[in-house]
Design a protein around this motif. Sequence first.
Motif, PDB file in Angstrom:
ATOM      1  N   TYR A 215       0.534  -3.712  11.012  1.00  0.00           N
ATOM      2  CA  TYR A 215      -0.381  -4.023  12.069  1.00  0.00           C
ATOM      3  C   TYR A 215      -1.909  -3.450  11.917  1.00  0.00           C
ATOM      4  O   TYR A 215      -1.935  -2.510  10.879  1.00  0.00           O
ATOM      5  CB  TYR A 215       0.107  -3.777  13.387  1.00  0.00           C
ATOM      6  CG  TYR A 215       0.139  -2.602  13.900  1.00  0.00           C
ATOM      7  CD1 TYR A 215       1.241  -1.794  13.453  1.00  0.00           C
ATOM      8  CD2 TYR A 215      -0.747  -1.886  14.904  1.00  0.00           C
ATOM      9  CE1 TYR A 215       1.547  -0.343  14.158  1.00  0.00           C
ATOM     10  CE2 TYR A 215      -0.522  -0.763  15.550  1.00  0.00           C
ATOM     11  CZ  TYR A 215       0.526   0.114  15.075  1.00  0.00           C
ATOM     12  OH  TYR A 215       0.651   1.284  15.714  1.00  0.00           O
ATOM     13  N   GLY A 216      -2.822  -3.866  12.661  1.00  0.00           N
ATOM     14  CA  GLY A 216      -4.065  -3.089  12.505  1.00  0.00           C
ATOM     15  C   GLY A 216      -4.801  -3.834  11.297  1.00  0.00           C
ATOM     16  O   GLY A 216      -5.741  -3.274  10.858  1.00  0.00           O
ATOM     17  N   LEU A 217      -4.746  -5.211  11.091  1.00  0.00           N
ATOM     18  CA  LEU A 217      -5.491  -5.988  10.149  1.00  0.00           C
ATOM     19  C   LEU A 217      -6.461  -6.851  10.717  1.00  0.00           C
ATOM     20  O   LEU A 217      -6.305  -7.466  11.481  1.00  0.00           O
ATOM     21  CB  LEU A 217      -4.245  -6.824   9.228  1.00  0.00           C
ATOM     22  CG  LEU A 217      -3.461  -5.596   8.555  1.00  0.00           C
ATOM     23  CD1 LEU A 217      -2.436  -6.182   8.000  1.00  0.00           C
ATOM     24  CD2 LEU A 217      -4.222  -5.088   7.234  1.00  0.00           C
TER      25      LEU A 217
ATOM     26  N   GLU B 200     -15.525  -3.401   2.903  1.00  0.00           N
ATOM     27  CA  GLU B 200     -14.195  -4.433   2.340  1.00  0.00           C
ATOM     28  C   GLU B 200     -13.164  -3.161   2.053  1.00  0.00           C
ATOM     29  O   GLU B 200     -13.329  -2.257   1.185  1.00  0.00           O
ATOM     30  CB  GLU B 200     -14.781  -5.291   1.061  1.00  0.00           C
ATOM     31  CG  GLU B 200     -15.635  -6.249   1.385  1.00  0.00           C
ATOM     32  CD  GLU B 200     -15.276  -7.261   2.715  1.00  0.00           C
ATOM     33  OE1 GLU B 200     -14.419  -7.741   2.698  1.00  0.00           O
ATOM     34  OE2 GLU B 200     -16.124  -7.170   3.600  1.00  0.00           O
ATOM     35  N   GLU B 201     -11.892  -3.631   2.033  1.00  0.00           N
ATOM     36  CA  GLU B 201     -10.901  -2.672   1.892  1.00  0.00           C
ATOM     37  C   GLU B 201      -9.705  -3.071   1.212  1.00  0.00           C
ATOM     38  O   GLU B 201      -9.163  -4.298   1.397  1.00  0.00           O
ATOM     39  CB  GLU B 201     -10.502  -1.752   3.146  1.00  0.00           C
ATOM     40  CG  GLU B 201     -10.121  -2.770   3.973  1.00  0.00           C
ATOM     41  CD  GLU B 201      -9.521  -1.861   5.133  1.00  0.00           C
ATOM     42  OE1 GLU B 201     -10.148  -1.514   5.998  1.00  0.00           O
ATOM     43  OE2 GLU B 201      -8.175  -1.965   5.566  1.00  0.00           O
ATOM     44  N   ILE B 202      -9.118  -2.131   0.591  1.00  0.00           N
ATOM     45  CA  ILE B 202      -7.621  -2.289  -0.089  1.00  0.00           C
ATOM     46  C   ILE B 202      -6.788  -0.988   0.436  1.00  0.00           C
ATOM     47  O   ILE B 202      -6.919  -0.146   0.464  1.00  0.00           O
ATOM     48  CB  ILE B 202      -7.528  -2.207  -1.472  1.00  0.00           C
ATOM     49  CG1 ILE B 202      -8.475  -3.569  -2.070  1.00  0.00           C
ATOM     50  CG2 ILE B 202      -6.289  -2.431  -2.306  1.00  0.00           C
ATOM     51  CD1 ILE B 202      -8.735  -3.412  -3.577  1.00  0.00           C
ATOM     52  N   ASN B 203      -5.508  -1.604   0.897  1.00  0.00           N
ATOM     53  CA  ASN B 203      -4.575  -1.007   1.572  1.00  0.00           C
ATOM     54  C   ASN B 203      -3.405  -1.043   0.677  1.00  0.00           C
ATOM     55  O   ASN B 203      -3.019  -1.679  -0.096  1.00  0.00           O
ATOM     56  CB  ASN B 203      -4.206  -1.309   2.962  1.00  0.00           C
ATOM     57  CG  ASN B 203      -5.335  -1.428   3.693  1.00  0.00           C
ATOM     58  OD1 ASN B 203      -5.730  -0.337   4.312  1.00  0.00           O
ATOM     59  ND2 ASN B 203      -5.953  -2.433   4.157  1.00  0.00           N
ATOM     60  N   PHE B 204      -2.680   0.416   0.480  1.00  0.00           N
ATOM     61  CA  PHE B 204      -1.756   0.503  -0.527  1.00  0.00           C
ATOM     62  C   PHE B 204      -0.486   1.263  -0.076  1.00  0.00           C
ATOM     63  O   PHE B 204      -0.755   2.450   0.547  1.00  0.00           O
ATOM     64  CB  PHE B 204      -2.052   0.951  -1.965  1.00  0.00           C
ATOM     65  CG  PHE B 204      -1.047   1.356  -2.777  1.00  0.00           C
ATOM     66  CD1 PHE B 204      -0.464   0.459  -3.467  1.00  0.00           C
ATOM     67  CD2 PHE B 204      -0.656   2.745  -3.055  1.00  0.00           C
ATOM     68  CE1 PHE B 204       0.514   0.750  -4.369  1.00  0.00           C
ATOM     69  CE2 PHE B 204       0.437   3.216  -3.776  1.00  0.00           C
ATOM     70  CZ  PHE B 204       1.003   1.811  -4.643  1.00  0.00           C
TER      71      PHE B 204
ATOM     72  N   ASN C  81       0.079   1.272  10.359  1.00  0.00           N
ATOM     73  CA  ASN C  81      -1.124   0.711  11.173  1.00  0.00           C
ATOM     74  C   ASN C  81      -2.023   0.818  10.224  1.00  0.00           C
ATOM     75  O   ASN C  81      -2.719   1.962  10.063  1.00  0.00           O
ATOM     76  CB  ASN C  81      -1.285   1.623  12.324  1.00  0.00           C
ATOM     77  CG  ASN C  81      -2.280   1.484  13.162  1.00  0.00           C
ATOM     78  OD1 ASN C  81      -3.229   0.339  12.965  1.00  0.00           O
ATOM     79  ND2 ASN C  81      -2.750   2.071  14.390  1.00  0.00           N
ATOM     80  N   PHE C  82      -2.856  -0.315   9.907  1.00  0.00           N
ATOM     81  CA  PHE C  82      -4.017  -0.162   9.002  1.00  0.00           C
ATOM     82  C   PHE C  82      -5.329  -0.103   9.750  1.00  0.00           C
ATOM     83  O   PHE C  82      -6.328  -0.022   8.886  1.00  0.00           O
ATOM     84  CB  PHE C  82      -3.885  -1.330   8.040  1.00  0.00           C
ATOM     85  CG  PHE C  82      -2.802  -1.346   7.028  1.00  0.00           C
ATOM     86  CD1 PHE C  82      -2.641  -0.218   6.207  1.00  0.00           C
ATOM     87  CD2 PHE C  82      -1.378  -2.174   7.360  1.00  0.00           C
ATOM     88  CE1 PHE C  82      -1.698  -0.279   5.134  1.00  0.00           C
ATOM     89  CE2 PHE C  82      -0.434  -1.955   6.470  1.00  0.00           C
ATOM     90  CZ  PHE C  82      -0.364  -1.013   5.465  1.00  0.00           C
ATOM     91  N   GLY C  83      -5.296   0.116  10.938  1.00  0.00           N
ATOM     92  CA  GLY C  83      -6.339   0.814  11.645  1.00  0.00           C
ATOM     93  C   GLY C  83      -7.336  -0.129  12.522  1.00  0.00           C
ATOM     94  O   GLY C  83      -8.173   0.204  13.061  1.00  0.00           O
ATOM     95  N   TRP C  84      -7.507  -1.489  11.849  1.00  0.00           N
ATOM     96  CA  TRP C  84      -8.506  -2.495  12.668  1.00  0.00           C
ATOM     97  C   TRP C  84      -8.193  -2.672  14.120  1.00  0.00           C
ATOM     98  O   TRP C  84      -7.097  -2.732  14.293  1.00  0.00           O
ATOM     99  CB  TRP C  84      -8.457  -3.761  12.053  1.00  0.00           C
ATOM    100  CG  TRP C  84      -9.650  -4.822  12.494  1.00  0.00           C
ATOM    101  CD1 TRP C  84      -9.100  -5.832  13.045  1.00  0.00           C
ATOM    102  CD2 TRP C  84     -10.991  -4.778  12.533  1.00  0.00           C
ATOM    103  NE1 TRP C  84     -10.347  -6.511  13.607  1.00  0.00           N
ATOM    104  CE2 TRP C  84     -11.371  -5.942  13.255  1.00  0.00           C
ATOM    105  CE3 TRP C  84     -11.825  -3.749  12.293  1.00  0.00           C
ATOM    106  CZ2 TRP C  84     -12.568  -6.136  13.517  1.00  0.00           C
ATOM    107  CZ3 TRP C  84     -13.258  -4.065  12.611  1.00  0.00           C
ATOM    108  CH2 TRP C  84     -13.527  -5.241  13.211  1.00  0.00           C
ATOM    109  N   ARG C  85      -9.007  -2.742  15.165  1.00  0.00           N
ATOM    110  CA  ARG C  85     -10.354  -2.483  14.992  1.00  0.00           C
ATOM    111  C   ARG C  85     -11.029  -0.984  15.421  1.00  0.00           C
ATOM    112  O   ARG C  85     -12.160  -0.868  15.372  1.00  0.00           O
ATOM    113  CB  ARG C  85     -11.169  -3.614  15.853  1.00  0.00           C
ATOM    114  CG  ARG C  85     -11.050  -3.040  17.428  1.00  0.00           C
ATOM    115  CD  ARG C  85     -11.847  -4.148  18.361  1.00  0.00           C
ATOM    116  NE  ARG C  85     -11.509  -3.770  19.887  1.00  0.00           N
ATOM    117  CZ  ARG C  85     -11.812  -4.400  20.828  1.00  0.00           C
ATOM    118  NH1 ARG C  85     -12.803  -5.624  20.510  1.00  0.00           N
ATOM    119  NH2 ARG C  85     -11.615  -3.923  22.042  1.00  0.00           N
TER     120      ARG C  85
HETATM  121 CA   LIG Z   1      -8.128  -0.869   7.690  1.00  0.00          CA
END
Ligand SMILES: [Ca+2]
Length: 386
Positions: A229-231, A257-261, A271-275
């Motif tokens: 989540y967090g996208l 702009e971002e790339i997650n890995f 949790n990819f952090g947005w917002r």
């Molecule tokens: Ca993010």
Amino acid sequence: MSLLGPVLAAVASATGTPAPQPATAEPAAAPRLQSVGTFEQPLHVDAPPGDRSRVFVVEQGGKIRIIKGGRRLEQPFLDVSGQITAGGEQGLLGLAFAPDYAQSRRFYVHYSAEEDGGTRIVEYRASASNPDVADAGSARLLLQQDQPEANHNGGPLRFGPDGMLYIGLGDGGGGGDQHGRRGNGQSLSTKLGKILRIDPRQSGSRPYSVPSGNPFRTRAGAAPEIYAYGLRNPWRMAFDPATGDLAIADVGQNEIEEINFTRRNRARGANFGWRPFEGRQRFASGESAPGHVPPVLQKSHADGWCSITGGVFIRDRALGSGLQGRYIYGDFCVGQVRVAKLRPGRATNDRSLGVRRVENLSGFGTDGQNRVYVTSLAGPVYRLTR
Ligand SMILES: [Ca+2]
């Protein structure tokens, strides 16, 4: 740096003649983009696992085209243009072939429905009598998701190394993740702003089932399909076919702009952090993102970036050992094709690939032999070659 340079220099010193200077032209062995045809708003390329003769091109307007033996077939593989609404960020946005496609003929599409612009994930089968045409009557609706705005529909559909179907959905759109009490990205009660994981096969009376390992399956109030989540608006995700590692490109709001890995299976529950965060910087002050996994690579709008286009992991041996396992990606506005070595924490070796600029760079993909393709929404589709 060219690999050919040192070789030519060695030859020159042995023979006493000056080495040719590849200063202005790329050496013959440099990677390049070779056109494989022009399409209507192409945004993805794919093929069934192991298919050695065909390449499938997804057109935003609703058609999937086949290139076979170097030629585009007249009849589309699938045409859902009558069932969808297309334009802007809507349309036919994703395609994935089942791992057992050779036996089951199952594949999946992700599109914006004609009636309300909502997301639909639909299963089809190829015709039993003609493998170059889908059976339109085989359509089976798996999942639908209302979309409060026309933008941020996500779109990626990928089978993971576990054989499950992963679905990328945006945050519902508008701007700043404006929907939901504190946005959708951090809310586990909605599928918006998530990567979902499902077993797409019919399960009794249910159109799909939720794998037992899904992280929020037993949490009260959470959508059990959620995997990560967090996208904000995941525009393409890819599994490394060699390792199972996962890359998710997430389109930014105003600045990053971002790339997650993550390594194989490590995106589970991530949790990819947005917002609360846009890239590695704060976006919504006072909001928390528990366990936030920051991107491994980010690009700034100050440098012209506007909408990242996530790519694939290069596993085409014909491209040379130096590119094996590298992640290829770009941006819709910048149009430069780049490669980087992704690893947890921070990516390294991020650089331009040195190929031609791709106008309106919309997507990447691979065929059944892991050859790499790049699409321009303006029409051209290229294969990466040497
Ligand atoms: Ca993010």
